[in-house]
Design a protein around this motif. Structure first.
Motif, PDB file in Angstrom:
ATOM      1  N   UNK A   1      21.111   7.311  59.545  1.00 13.44           N
ATOM      2  CA  UNK A   1      20.095   7.898  60.414  1.00 13.44           C
ATOM      3  C   UNK A   1      20.207   9.424  60.454  1.00 13.44           C
ATOM      4  N   UNK A   2      21.355   9.955  60.058  1.00 14.66           N
ATOM      5  CA  UNK A   2      21.522  11.414  60.053  1.00 14.66           C
ATOM      6  C   UNK A   2      22.583  11.796  59.034  1.00 14.66           C
ATOM      7  N   UNK A   3      22.573  13.067  58.652  1.00 12.17           N
ATOM      8  CA  UNK A   3      23.568  13.598  57.719  1.00 12.17           C
ATOM      9  C   UNK A   3      24.226  14.812  58.360  1.00 12.17           C
ATOM     10  N   UNK A   4      25.547  14.811  58.339  1.00  8.21           N
ATOM     11  CA  UNK A   4      26.307  15.963  58.825  1.00  8.21           C
ATOM     12  C   UNK A   4      26.761  16.764  57.611  1.00  8.21           C
ATOM     13  N   UNK A   5      26.449  18.040  57.594  1.00  8.89           N
ATOM     14  CA  UNK A   5      26.857  18.917  56.487  1.00  8.89           C
ATOM     15  C   UNK A   5      27.932  19.866  56.986  1.00  8.89           C
ATOM     16  N   UNK A   6      28.992  20.032  56.208  1.00  8.69           N
ATOM     17  CA  UNK A   6      30.062  20.946  56.620  1.00  8.69           C
ATOM     18  C   UNK A   6      30.289  22.027  55.566  1.00  8.69           C
ATOM     19  N   UNK A   7      30.758  23.172  56.025  1.00 11.91           N
ATOM     20  CA  UNK A   7      31.087  24.287  55.136  1.00 11.91           C
ATOM     21  C   UNK A   7      32.452  24.839  55.512  1.00 11.91           C
ATOM     22  N   UNK A   8      33.283  25.050  54.510  1.00 11.67           N
ATOM     23  CA  UNK A   8      34.605  25.663  54.703  1.00 11.67           C
ATOM     24  C   UNK A   8      34.682  26.877  53.786  1.00 11.67           C
ATOM     25  N   UNK A   9      34.842  28.036  54.374  1.00  9.08           N
ATOM     26  CA  UNK A   9      34.894  29.255  53.573  1.00  9.08           C
ATOM     27  C   UNK A   9      36.187  29.372  52.801  1.00  9.08           C
ATOM     28  N   UNK A  10      36.119  30.030  51.644  1.00  3.55           N
ATOM     29  CA  UNK A  10      37.327  30.258  50.847  1.00  3.55           C
ATOM     30  C   UNK A  10      37.424  31.727  50.456  1.00  3.55           C
ATOM     31  N   UNK A  11      38.641  32.205  50.197  1.00  2.27           N
ATOM     32  CA  UNK A  11      38.842  33.627  49.902  1.00  2.27           C
ATOM     33  C   UNK A  11      38.295  34.031  48.539  1.00  2.27           C
ATOM     34  N   UNK A  12      37.920  35.298  48.433  1.00  3.56           N
ATOM     35  CA  UNK A  12      37.442  35.812  47.146  1.00  3.56           C
ATOM     36  C   UNK A  12      38.221  37.038  46.698  1.00  3.56           C
ATOM     37  N   UNK A  13      39.310  37.326  47.398  1.00  2.00           N
ATOM     38  CA  UNK A  13      40.193  38.423  46.994  1.00  2.00           C
ATOM     39  C   UNK A  13      41.588  37.854  46.791  1.00  2.00           C
ATOM     40  N   UNK A  14      42.236  38.277  45.723  1.00  2.88           N
ATOM     41  CA  UNK A  14      43.551  37.751  45.363  1.00  2.88           C
ATOM     42  C   UNK A  14      44.611  38.831  45.569  1.00  2.88           C
ATOM     43  N   UNK A  15      45.336  38.777  46.683  1.00  2.96           N
ATOM     44  CA  UNK A  15      46.377  39.782  46.940  1.00  2.96           C
ATOM     45  C   UNK A  15      47.490  39.710  45.891  1.00  2.96           C
ATOM     46  N   UNK A  16      48.016  40.858  45.548  1.00  5.86           N
ATOM     47  CA  UNK A  16      49.136  40.948  44.607  1.00  5.86           C
ATOM     48  C   UNK A  16      48.826  40.314  43.251  1.00  5.86           C
ATOM     49  N   UNK A  17      47.588  40.441  42.825  1.00  4.16           N
ATOM     50  CA  UNK A  17      47.198  39.876  41.530  1.00  4.16           C
ATOM     51  C   UNK A  17      47.907  40.623  40.404  1.00  4.16           C
TER      52      UNK A  17
END
Length: 376
Positions: A68-84
């Motif tokens: 009867x319904x859809x739950x959508x979720x979002x989890x953010x992820x990093x885009x900078x890599x420290x000490x690369x």
């Protein structure tokens, strides 16, 4: 408990378990998306990785009849890599796309969805749920769009107001009729940067993508990489972030507060030659937790060889020769010969000529000739 109160409790709980954004929509068919898929199919833009028929991909009731319904979720992820670590002469490095940084996002999102489902059923055990993360037939992005989590940008990504395009998406169909959220009315406007900067011209506007030209798709294929794209992938081992990196909506965004997204610079930006002779066991132990290795080590090794040719890394020639002479897989063997030709140019003629007399696989011999001809 009424529907609105139940929904508010689900939202509150979702945020407490590491879900950055959550939206709700109904289970009516995705009519407009169906037309897009038909057009997509007719233009030959499909990658071949798609699951299910068009009807299954646009009708949620094909997945859960009681939905009867859809739950959508979002989890953010990093885009900078420290000490690369730096990629430098004698120690060239490749790169995994940002969506593959840390724990495999399927595992990460499924863990959150399992907790969310358990919470919902703790309130009403009769509710049926069906969760999916990039593995079901529904489009994660289209569900997120209709749930109000963002709009589809010209790069084809869901652009969320706080997460930008850097977010993992998943959904859960439920038999409970949660009140739907309104769609986000927004657009890229006149901005066309991602389309203009796409290395292969895979973005065709209006959020459409010719998957067969997309570097992200190409890095995941297992055969010989088409000639016209070898000069385009650079040092990419898996995926491509260009259309996200240039997006103005991502400016200033870097979601790095999740404890279970652990960044490993040496693994995410590995030294290229170290990948070429790695055993299956060592590869799985070192890189197996990354989403970017779902196709195994063969595409990663092929891409690493192409990256060494891109850098014209002379110090890698010895290991490339060992791979060319000893690896039993024609794609890896042939690509290694091709790379030697690209790196050494005319100096490779003697070596390639001698090895040409020994090699018997025709596809490998084609690559040998191609490498020296392109360098001539």
């Amino acid at each position: 408990m009424d529907r609105v109160e139940f929904k508010e409790k689900v939202i509150e709980y979702a945020h407490s378990i590491g879900i950055d954004d959550i939206g709700f929509t109904h289970t009516e068919p995705f009519v407009e998306y169906r037309e897009k898929l038909i057009d997509y199919h007719e233009k030959g833009f499909e990658s071949g990785f798609e699951k299910g028929s068009i009807e299954e991909r646009t009708n949620p009731d094909r997945t859960l009849r009681s939905g009867r319904s859809i739950i959508s979720i979002a989890v953010g992820y990093p885009n900078r890599l420290p000490n690369a670590p730096k990629s430098k002469k004698g120690e060239r490095r490749g790169m995994f796309a940002r969506a593959s940084w840390g724990m495999d996002y399927h595992t990460l999102l499924n863990s959150r969805l399992e907790k969310l489902e358990a919470y919902i059923k703790s309130i009403d055990a009769s509710i049926e749920c069906n969760s999916m993360v990039d593995t079901g037939v529904l489009s994660d992005r289209e569900v997120a769009r209709r749930s109000g989590l963002g709009f589809i940008g010209k790069n084809g990504f869901v652009i969320n107001p706080t997460l930008g395009t850097y977010s993992y998406l998943g959904e859960m169909i439920t038999s409970f009729p949660f009140p739907p959220d309104e769609e986000l009315i927004d657009s890229c406007g006149d901005c066309n940067i991602c389309v203009d900067r796409c290395p292969t011209g895979a973005l065709v506007g209006n959020g459409q993508l010719n998957s067969k030209k997309c570097i992200s798709f190409l890095t995941q294929t297992k055969g010989f990489l088409p000639d016209e794209y070898r000069g385009k992938i650079g040092n990419r081992l898996y995926g491509c972030d260009t259309c996200q990196q240039v997006c103005p909506r991502n400016k200033g965004i870097n979601t790095d507060h999740h404890d279970d997204i652990i960044l490993e610079p040496e693994i995410l930006k590995p030294e290229l030659t170290g990948l070429l002779e790695i055993s299956n066991r060592d590869f799985k132990e070192t890189y197996g937790h990354l989403a970017g290795t779902w196709r195994g080590k063969k595409p990663i090794q092929r891409n690493a060889i192409i990256a060494l040719a891109h850098f014209k890394e002379v110090s890698a020639v010895d290991v490339l020769k060992r791979v060319a002479e000893n690896d039993p897989r024609p794609v890896i063997k042939g690509t290694a010969y091709w790379a030697i030709g690209r790196i050494l140019e005319n100096d490779a003629l003697g070596y390639i000529g001698e090895r040409f007399k020994i090699e018997t696989d025709e596809t490998v011999k084609e690559e040998m000739l191609k490498g020296i001809q392109e360098s001539a």
